[in-house]
Write an enzyme that holds these catalytic residues in place. Structure first.
Site, short mmCIF file in Angstrom:
data_model
loop_
_atom_site.label_atom_id
_atom_site.label_comp_id
_atom_site.label_asym_id
_atom_site.label_seq_id
_atom_site.Cartn_x
_atom_site.Cartn_y
_atom_site.Cartn_z
CB ALA A 130 -0.90 0.02 1.23
CB CYS A 131 1.98 3.66 -2.08
SG CYS A 131 2.97 5.18 -2.18
CB VAL A 132 -1.04 6.29 2.14
CG1 VAL A 132 -1.99 5.14 1.94
CG2 VAL A 132 -0.12 6.00 3.30
#
Length: 88
Positions: A67-69
């Site tokens: 996941a990349c935020v």
């Protein structure tokens, strides 16, 4: 410790991956043991730069789930932070 890179997201990413590698090694693991990561970046505009270095580090046949935020802020004004879960 001191932050590296002086705001250069590529230099910070290299250091983050180097630090993660050291922690994995101490636990008797490698990047191939990592099954999940979360990438926190201060600016999604830096995604391509971070992703290129991430892909070099996780160069096995199967990359870990990710996941990349984008975040409002990271400690010490960092540009990137990555956490991981590894199977030992």
């Amino acid at each position: 410790g001191e932050m590296v890179g002086g705001g250069d997201v590529e230099a910070e990413t290299r250091q983050v991956l180097k630090n993660m590698d050291a922690v994995l090694k101490e636990a008797g693991a490698t990047s191939h043991n990592v099954v999940r990561t979360t990438v926190f970046i201060a600016d999604l505009g830096d995604f391509a730069k971070v992703n290129a270095l991430y892909a070099e580090y996780f160069d096995g046949p199967v990359s870990p789930a990710r996941a990349c935020v984008q975040v409002a802020a990271l400690p010490k004004a960092a540009r990137v932070e990555i956490d991981c879960i590894a199977i030992l």
